[in-house]
Design an enzyme around this catalytic site. Sequence first.
Site: not given
Length: 275
Positions: A12-13, A75, A160, A194, A196
């Site tokens: 994943d990024s 991702c 993040e 996504c 996240h």
Amino acid sequence: MIQERAPIGIFDSGYGGLTVFKEISALLPQYDYIYLGDNARVPYGTRSFETVYHYTLECVNQLFGMGCRLVILACNTASAKALRSIQQNDLPRLDELRRVLGVIRPTAEVVGEYTQTRKVGILATPGTVSSESYVLEIAKFFPDVEVFQEACPMWVPLVENNEAESPGADYFIRKNLDSLLGKCQDIDTIVLACTHYPLLINKIQKYLPSHIRIISQGGLVADSLKDYLFRHPEIETFCSEGGTTRFLTTESCLNFEEKAAVFLGHAIRSEHVEM
């Protein structure tokens, strides 16, 4: 030549892929895994197709170099902007016996089973939205389903930067949800496109009507991987079974471990890699 068994790679990024890894490792705990987060170069969602492809291929090659024969792009942006090129152009050149899979197709294959109105919303990064990947993939399996997309450029930075519970998160989440539902009042299913976004689930539910179903990808990807390994014993036979996990990050291990604990619910140890 006898090929040794090796871990399954998960890329994943940033940290969002940990929500996918958590579901995969819970469903398939017998396998070994290597998780690689390109945290030093996050976010991918606002970068060009060429940059995302270049970064993703670098990370896939890193995992291949560590022995992985199967890599999951956990991702959405990488799956949208890089997966097809890697599958069609790079794997035949690198090694036709290796596989790279994404998270968009497993979601698109089942989303039609959740919606009654046949109106589905997609919440994603600008890169995933601009790729039209969900629109195209869902149309392949459910041509009667109409898809409405909303780019949420601030959601990944909120997660993040540990701002998921901040008033700012409420503002941006409500703004994007209102915008999405403004495009179609009959949406009854929304995909968190996504990895996240599950960490924002409480606030997302707060600003959505109770009848709208929210789909997170982790469980869907885990189920799809289990089915894939069953259908492809020639790949499964090269997946080592020791129940271990290595966590790699391109940023500082201290930062990664602190944030990863939030996603996973427990402490981990990580290793730094240069890309």
